[in-house]
Design a protein around this motif. Structure first.
Motif, PDB file in Angstrom:
ATOM      1  N   ASP A 169       0.819  -1.224   0.000  1.00 29.29           N
ATOM      2  CA  ASP A 169       0.000   0.000   0.000  1.00 29.29           C
ATOM      3  C   ASP A 169       0.850   1.271   0.000  1.00 29.29           C
ATOM      4  O   ASP A 169       1.982   1.275   0.484  1.00 29.29           O
ATOM      5  CB  ASP A 169      -0.902   0.035   1.232  1.00 29.29           C
ATOM      6  CG  ASP A 169      -2.096  -0.908   1.129  1.00 29.29           C
ATOM      7  OD1 ASP A 169      -2.275  -1.522   0.059  1.00 29.29           O
ATOM      8  OD2 ASP A 169      -2.834  -1.022   2.122  1.00 29.29           O
ATOM      9  N   ILE A 170       0.252   2.340  -0.509  1.00 30.76           N
ATOM     10  CA  ILE A 170       0.854   3.662  -0.392  1.00 30.76           C
ATOM     11  C   ILE A 170       0.423   4.261   0.944  1.00 30.76           C
ATOM     12  O   ILE A 170      -0.640   3.920   1.485  1.00 30.76           O
ATOM     13  CB  ILE A 170       0.430   4.563  -1.572  1.00 30.76           C
ATOM     14  CG1 ILE A 170       1.347   5.790  -1.701  1.00 30.76           C
ATOM     15  CG2 ILE A 170      -1.028   4.990  -1.451  1.00 30.76           C
ATOM     16  CD1 ILE A 170       1.166   6.555  -3.003  1.00 30.76           C
ATOM     17  N   ASP A 171       1.246   5.140   1.503  1.00 33.42           N
ATOM     18  CA  ASP A 171       0.949   5.827   2.754  1.00 33.42           C
ATOM     19  C   ASP A 171      -0.065   6.940   2.461  1.00 33.42           C
ATOM     20  O   ASP A 171       0.277   7.979   1.888  1.00 33.42           O
ATOM     21  CB  ASP A 171       2.242   6.401   3.340  1.00 33.42           C
ATOM     22  CG  ASP A 171       2.054   7.012   4.720  1.00 33.42           C
ATOM     23  OD1 ASP A 171       0.965   7.547   4.993  1.00 33.42           O
ATOM     24  OD2 ASP A 171       3.012   6.963   5.520  1.00 33.42           O
ATOM     25  N   LEU A 172      -1.307   6.727   2.856  1.00 30.82           N
ATOM     26  CA  LEU A 172      -2.379   7.667   2.514  1.00 30.82           C
ATOM     27  C   LEU A 172      -2.204   9.018   3.192  1.00 30.82           C
ATOM     28  O   LEU A 172      -2.468  10.068   2.591  1.00 30.82           O
ATOM     29  CB  LEU A 172      -3.728   7.069   2.881  1.00 30.82           C
ATOM     30  CG  LEU A 172      -4.153   5.843   2.062  1.00 30.82           C
ATOM     31  CD1 LEU A 172      -5.429   5.238   2.623  1.00 30.82           C
ATOM     32  CD2 LEU A 172      -4.342   6.217   0.593  1.00 30.82           C
ATOM     33  N   ASP A 173      -1.758   9.015   4.446  1.00 32.96           N
ATOM     34  CA  ASP A 173      -1.553  10.291   5.143  1.00 32.96           C
ATOM     35  C   ASP A 173      -0.446  11.096   4.470  1.00 32.96           C
ATOM     36  O   ASP A 173      -0.572  12.319   4.276  1.00 32.96           O
ATOM     37  CB  ASP A 173      -1.208  10.045   6.607  1.00 32.96           C
ATOM     38  CG  ASP A 173      -2.399   9.529   7.413  1.00 32.96           C
ATOM     39  OD1 ASP A 173      -3.544   9.787   6.993  1.00 32.96           O
ATOM     40  OD2 ASP A 173      -2.176   8.861   8.438  1.00 32.96           O
ATOM     41  N   ALA A 174       0.645  10.416   4.109  1.00 26.93           N
ATOM     42  CA  ALA A 174       1.738  11.112   3.439  1.00 26.93           C
ATOM     43  C   ALA A 174       1.303  11.608   2.066  1.00 26.93           C
ATOM     44  O   ALA A 174       1.679  12.714   1.639  1.00 26.93           O
ATOM     45  CB  ALA A 174       2.946  10.183   3.310  1.00 26.93           C
TER      46      ALA A 174
ATOM     47  N   VAL B  77      -1.233  -4.561  -3.085  1.00 27.18           N
ATOM     48  CA  VAL B  77      -1.928  -3.330  -2.731  1.00 27.18           C
ATOM     49  C   VAL B  77      -3.405  -3.685  -2.560  1.00 27.18           C
ATOM     50  O   VAL B  77      -3.990  -4.363  -3.410  1.00 27.18           O
ATOM     51  CB  VAL B  77      -1.755  -2.260  -3.820  1.00 27.18           C
ATOM     52  CG1 VAL B  77      -2.475  -0.975  -3.442  1.00 27.18           C
ATOM     53  CG2 VAL B  77      -0.264  -1.993  -4.060  1.00 27.18           C
ATOM     54  N   SER B  78      -4.010  -3.245  -1.481  1.00 27.87           N
ATOM     55  CA  SER B  78      -5.405  -3.595  -1.208  1.00 27.87           C
ATOM     56  C   SER B  78      -6.351  -2.776  -2.077  1.00 27.87           C
ATOM     57  O   SER B  78      -6.023  -1.667  -2.518  1.00 27.87           O
ATOM     58  CB  SER B  78      -5.734  -3.359   0.268  1.00 27.87           C
ATOM     59  OG  SER B  78      -5.717  -1.972   0.561  1.00 27.87           O
ATOM     60  N   LEU B  79      -7.528  -3.322  -2.305  1.00 25.50           N
ATOM     61  CA  LEU B  79      -8.549  -2.572  -3.032  1.00 25.50           C
ATOM     62  C   LEU B  79      -8.957  -1.315  -2.268  1.00 25.50           C
ATOM     63  O   LEU B  79      -9.220  -0.270  -2.867  1.00 25.50           O
ATOM     64  CB  LEU B  79      -9.777  -3.455  -3.267  1.00 25.50           C
ATOM     65  CG  LEU B  79      -9.897  -4.123  -4.634  1.00 25.50           C
ATOM     66  CD1 LEU B  79     -11.146  -4.986  -4.696  1.00 25.50           C
ATOM     67  CD2 LEU B  79      -9.913  -3.084  -5.758  1.00 25.50           C
ATOM     68  N   GLY B  80      -9.005  -1.410  -0.938  1.00 20.63           N
ATOM     69  CA  GLY B  80      -9.340  -0.240  -0.142  1.00 20.63           C
ATOM     70  C   GLY B  80      -8.333   0.875  -0.308  1.00 20.63           C
ATOM     71  O   GLY B  80      -8.702   2.060  -0.372  1.00 20.63           O
TER      72      GLY B  80
END
Length: 471
Positions: free
Chosen positions: A151-156, A186-189
């Motif tokens: 996953d990518i860091d969503l907050d960043a 990588v998750s769908l979410g």
């Protein structure tokens, strides 16, 4: 067991210890430069090294080799459209051509591409456009195991899009699975959350979909919401969240050559085709023969078979367990296309600028003519602009890639036995220094020299070509 039976075989070589040492010396201690006739088990890459099915070989004979508008392109286009939902389908000869063409059309000098992790050729394509590649992985692959370590860091990402430089961001690239991040899915979410952020800020979301089927299968394994779903339906859900994608079809296309760009935006596709004509060929063949397009269309049909993907995941798990029993620190959980080992943990006495991942890979070759690839400082580090030690990579990983439908359990057991030999002498393994390197993608052609185990490190040689480093 493997969900197939073997219909054709080819002999493999067994070079002796003297031959192996001579080969490594002659190659400048760079396994990319060792000829395949001196490799017993080749786990360098899963790209273009897979075995095609009987149906793929049969498809070759029905190919249309017309220069323009071949029916083989029409079949390829139809399969890609059904799978991805993208109307604009552009064939290319391999993934790095797709990256260079698409990212060159999307990015202007000084603009930014953000990714969970840009792989080596992706970063090179961004920098060829004089743009900036920024990696925001959610977790380092050597940290505690998580189900969706790609996953990518969503907050960043949110901070990057809303901060001072947010207006410079032109695209977010999700590499599925995250090859540089331990082959983790990588998750769908995560994809859906990135989709929303990109929509809010007018930024394109692109998938590097080279291993889309394996990512989809791992979602069905690790996300209860999608348990029991067919991998092809999960893959379609992934593509539905994106504005476009590219892929090396030498991976989940189960082909020996080929790639694609697939898009929703017709104007962007037009610009890509204009560039394609100049560097690849007419837009209905893109540097490929009609027989390549037929084999890839069939491969894209076969690759989402649940039995095949279950075999891929099970084989990686089994192999990872054998390597752990041999004493290697294996990243967990394993994915599908490769097993990753933390060379820095095994070789703590070798600092990053002395290339511990490269050192481990070379020892595996010397032990049993096993070829793997290093994803450490030689690949993802940068020469220090002030002349000191290299700026290190985030991790020092060795990747044991698994070509599709090529090696059996016995071959992988042989690799584990070679690994045990290396582990037994890990304390005596030496690092390396770079004696020759290119300005970009240096790991493919660099020449190295082993450091004396008892002598201090030699001073770093002067670079042949100045390399600029961007933070």
């Amino acid at each position: 067991m493997e969900p197939f039976r073997i219909k054709a075989v080819e002999p493999i070589p067994f070079p002796g210890p003297v031959q192996r040492q001579a080969a490594l010396d002659a190659a400048g201690y760079n396994l990319f430069r060792v000829p395949s006739r001196l490799i017993t088990v080749d786990l360098l890459t899963d790209s273009g090294t897979s075995a095609m099915s009987a149906a793929q070989w049969s498809a070759l004979m029905s190919a249309d080799e017309s220069y323009a508008g071949a029916r083989s392109f029409e079949r390829f286009e139809a399969v890609v459209r059904e799978l991805t939902g993208f109307d604009e389908v552009i064939p290319v000869h391999q993934g790095r051509a797709a990256e260079r063409i698409l990212l060159g059309a999307v990015l202007q000098p000084g603009e930014v591409s953000i990714s969970n992790t840009h792989f080596d050729t992706t970063r090179a394509a961004v920098e060829a456009a004089r743009a900036v590649a920024v990696d925001l992985p959610a977790a380092a692959p050597v940290s505690a195991p998580v189900p969706f370590g790609g996953d990518i860091d969503l907050d960043a990402l949110r901070r990057a899009l809303t901060g001072d430089g947010g207006s410079d961001v032109r695209c977010v690239v999700l590499t599925v699975t995250n090859n540089a991040g331990g082959g983790q899915p990588v998750s769908l979410g995560n994809i859906a959350a990135v989709r929303q952020l990109c929509r809010d800020h007018g930024v394109q979301l692109l998938l590097d979909a080279s291993r889309f089927a394996e990512n989809a299968y791992l979602i069905t394994e690790r996300d209860l919401e999608h348990a029991g779903q067919h991998p092809r339906e999960v893959a379609k859900a992934m593509f539905a969240l994106a504005d476009g994608c590219w892929a090396s079809l030498k991976k989940d296309g189960i082909g020996n050559i080929g790639g694609l760009i697939a898009l929703r935006n017709g104007e962007l596709a037009r610009r890509c085709r204009e560039h394609l004509i100049a560097v690849e060929g007419f837009p209905t063949y893109g540097g490929l023969a009609g027989r390549d397009l037929e084999a890839l269309a069939q491969g894209l049909t076969e690759v989402t078979d649940p039995d095949y993907l279950r075999y891929r995941a099970d084989a990686a798990r089994w192999f990872g367990q054998r390597l752990m029993e041999a004493g290697l620190p294996v990243l967990q959980p394993t994915g599908c296309h490769a097993v990753y080992v933390d060379a820095a943990q095994l070789l703590p006495h070798i600092p990053p600028h002395e290339l511990p991942a490269t050192a481990l890979a070379n020892e595996l070759y010397l032990a049993g003519a096993v070829r793997t690839s290093w994803l450490g400082t030689l690949v993802f580090g940068r020469p220090n602009p002030e002349g000191g030690p290299d700026i290190p990579a985030p991790q020092e990983l060795v990747r044991f890639a698994l070509p599709r439908r090529v090696y059996t359990q016995t071959h992988l057991q042989y690799v584990a036995e070679a690994a045990a030999e290396v582990v037994a002498k890990a304390d005596s393994v030496r690092g390396y220094r770079i004696v020759e390197q290119a300005a970009a993608l240096r790991h493919f052609t660099a020449a190295l020299q082993p450091l004396n185990a008892t002598a201090p490190s030699l001073p770093r040689p002067r670079q042949r070509t100045a390399v600029k480093h961007r933070q």
